[in-house]
Motif scaffolding. Structure first.
Motif, PDB file in Angstrom:
ATOM      1  N   ILE A 212       1.168  -1.410   0.091  1.00 21.97           N
ATOM      2  CA  ILE A 212       0.001   0.165  -0.261  1.00 21.97           C
ATOM      3  C   ILE A 212       0.653   1.101   0.364  1.00 21.97           C
ATOM      4  N   ALA A 213       1.903   1.197   0.810  1.00 22.85           N
ATOM      5  CA  ALA A 213       2.916   1.987   0.872  1.00 22.85           C
ATOM      6  C   ALA A 213       3.431   2.377  -0.676  1.00 22.85           C
ATOM      7  N   TYR A 214       3.546   1.242  -1.054  1.00 20.95           N
ATOM      8  CA  TYR A 214       4.679   1.636  -2.903  1.00 20.95           C
ATOM      9  C   TYR A 214       3.379   2.262  -3.246  1.00 20.95           C
ATOM     10  N   ALA A 215       2.430   1.955  -3.610  1.00 21.39           N
ATOM     11  CA  ALA A 215       0.951   2.277  -3.961  1.00 21.39           C
ATOM     12  C   ALA A 215       0.803   4.000  -4.328  1.00 21.39           C
ATOM     13  N   ASP A 216       0.981   4.203  -2.875  1.00 16.59           N
ATOM     14  CA  ASP A 216       0.867   5.336  -2.610  1.00 16.59           C
ATOM     15  C   ASP A 216       1.843   6.103  -2.764  1.00 16.59           C
ATOM     16  N   ALA A 217       3.559   5.483  -2.819  1.00 23.79           N
ATOM     17  CA  ALA A 217       4.662   6.294  -3.870  1.00 23.79           C
ATOM     18  C   ALA A 217       4.349   6.477  -4.714  1.00 23.79           C
TER      19      ALA A 217
ATOM     20  N   GLU B 282      15.533   2.618  -0.826  1.00 20.63           N
ATOM     21  CA  GLU B 282      14.885   1.885   0.140  1.00 20.63           C
ATOM     22  C   GLU B 282      14.193   1.000  -0.447  1.00 20.63           C
ATOM     23  N   GLN B 283      13.122   2.160  -0.371  1.00 20.53           N
ATOM     24  CA  GLN B 283      11.346   1.046  -0.080  1.00 20.53           C
ATOM     25  C   GLN B 283      11.799  -0.220  -1.076  1.00 20.53           C
ATOM     26  N   VAL B 284      12.065   0.070  -2.556  1.00 20.32           N
ATOM     27  CA  VAL B 284      11.765  -0.908  -3.477  1.00 20.32           C
ATOM     28  C   VAL B 284      12.634  -2.152  -3.018  1.00 20.32           C
ATOM     29  N   ALA B 285      13.755  -1.676  -2.362  1.00 16.62           N
ATOM     30  CA  ALA B 285      14.839  -2.991  -1.744  1.00 16.62           C
ATOM     31  C   ALA B 285      14.183  -3.866  -0.994  1.00 16.62           C
ATOM     32  N   GLU B 286      13.106  -3.200   0.101  1.00 13.73           N
ATOM     33  CA  GLU B 286      12.883  -3.800   0.746  1.00 13.73           C
ATOM     34  C   GLU B 286      11.451  -4.507  -0.108  1.00 13.73           C
ATOM     35  N   LEU B 287      10.563  -3.861  -0.737  1.00 11.23           N
ATOM     36  CA  LEU B 287       9.508  -4.742  -1.766  1.00 11.23           C
ATOM     37  C   LEU B 287      10.187  -5.773  -2.106  1.00 11.23           C
ATOM     38  N   VAL B 288      11.839  -5.837  -2.518  1.00 11.30           N
ATOM     39  CA  VAL B 288      12.100  -6.577  -3.556  1.00 11.30           C
ATOM     40  C   VAL B 288      13.180  -8.059  -2.428  1.00 11.30           C
ATOM     41  N   ALA B 289      13.470  -7.986  -0.904  1.00 11.60           N
ATOM     42  CA  ALA B 289      13.807  -8.984   0.226  1.00 11.60           C
ATOM     43  C   ALA B 289      12.107  -9.722   0.391  1.00 11.60           C
TER      44      ALA B 289
ATOM     45  N   LEU C 260       3.674  -5.586  -9.174  1.00 10.15           N
ATOM     46  CA  LEU C 260       3.472  -4.912  -8.602  1.00 10.15           C
ATOM     47  C   LEU C 260       3.710  -3.380  -8.775  1.00 10.15           C
ATOM     48  N   THR C 261       5.087  -3.188  -9.187  1.00 14.99           N
ATOM     49  CA  THR C 261       5.045  -1.981  -9.836  1.00 14.99           C
ATOM     50  C   THR C 261       3.579  -1.786 -11.481  1.00 14.99           C
ATOM     51  N   TYR C 262       3.759  -3.021 -12.315  1.00 12.32           N
ATOM     52  CA  TYR C 262       3.014  -2.725 -13.178  1.00 12.32           C
ATOM     53  C   TYR C 262       1.659  -2.979 -13.221  1.00 12.32           C
ATOM     54  N   GLN C 263       1.503  -3.576 -12.304  1.00  7.05           N
ATOM     55  CA  GLN C 263      -0.153  -3.782 -11.453  1.00  7.05           C
ATOM     56  C   GLN C 263      -0.524  -1.964 -11.018  1.00  7.05           C
ATOM     57  N   ILE C 264       0.528  -1.844 -10.159  1.00  5.74           N
ATOM     58  CA  ILE C 264      -0.138  -0.018  -9.471  1.00  5.74           C
ATOM     59  C   ILE C 264       0.120   0.385 -10.811  1.00  5.74           C
ATOM     60  N   ALA C 265       1.389   0.593 -12.027  1.00  8.58           N
ATOM     61  CA  ALA C 265       1.206   1.480 -12.986  1.00  8.58           C
ATOM     62  C   ALA C 265      -0.075   1.600 -13.967  1.00  8.58           C
ATOM     63  N   LEU C 266      -0.641  -0.145 -14.013  1.00 14.67           N
ATOM     64  CA  LEU C 266      -1.682   0.124 -14.474  1.00 14.67           C
ATOM     65  C   LEU C 266      -2.896   0.382 -13.889  1.00 14.67           C
TER      66      LEU C 266
END
Length: 199
Positions: A120-125, A136-143, A153-159
């Motif tokens: 959700i935080a990534y969707a907001d960003a 840092e956010q992307v690194a946390e998501l990759v982990a 996730l990035t693709y679906q949020i962008a779509l």
């Protein structure tokens, strides 16, 4: 009423009628964005193929994570059609839709787990203008989800950003999917099995 009216069934080509039939059978109603985009046949076909392909390809993330991130975009951008449709999708996935009322408190609400919170935080960003995603956010998501998961996730949020902005600009509004009766059916008035008026 959308700013560009949809193509009603009686004006639809044979191919478009098949698409409407399939959509209504699958979803209970023909999504109004389909009918509006049908005014531009080539874009409509490109969009339909793309949506089906993106849906089929997006199988890395847990459903709850993907759906809540997409829903958050719709909610943040104020697309009532997307919120309505996204709520229905979560309901059909067997997810708890009552918790959506607490999404603004996702950081502290026990209704959301850690994976959902960072999504959700990534969707907001990503939905901010300009975007605010950080290394840092992307690194946390990759982990948490792996590189494929973050790309999905990035693709679906962008779509969903594209959908929500387009539908809002065209004044496409909630259609009644959440209640299950799709009370504002777009194809409308000429579909005898549909009760209620369009708009």
């Amino acid at each position: 009423m959308p700013r560009i009216p949809g193509v009603p069934t009686k004006e639809a080509s044979p191919l478009l009628r098949v698409v409407y039939f399939y959509a209504k059978r699958r979803l209970g109603a023909v999504p109004e964005p389909f009918t509006v985009l049908a005014r531009h046949r080539k874009l409509f076909m490109a969009s339909a193929r793309h949506e089906l392909a993106a849906e089929k390809a997006s199988k890395v993330l847990p459903n709850n994570v993907r759906e809540i991130a997409v829903y958050r975009v719709a909610q943040q951008l104020g697309c009532s059609w997307c919120v309505d449709f996204g709520t229905m999708l979560q309901k059909h996935e067997g997810l708890d839709i009552e918790r959506l009322q607490q999404i603004d408190d996702y950081e502290t609400s026990p209704a959301y787990d850690r994976q959902e919170r960072i999504a959700i935080a990534y969707a907001d960003a990503m939905s901010a203008t300009p975007t605010r995603a950080t290394d840092e956010q992307v690194a946390e998501l990759v982990a948490e989800f792996g590189q494929e998961g973050v790309l999905e996730l990035t693709y679906q949020i962008a779509l969903e950003n594209m959908r929500a902005r387009m539908y809002s600009a065209l004044d496409l509004r909630d259609q009644g999917f959440t209640s299950g009766d799709a009370c504002r059916i777009p194809v409308p008035a000429d579909a005898p099995e549909v009760s209620g008026s369009g708009g």
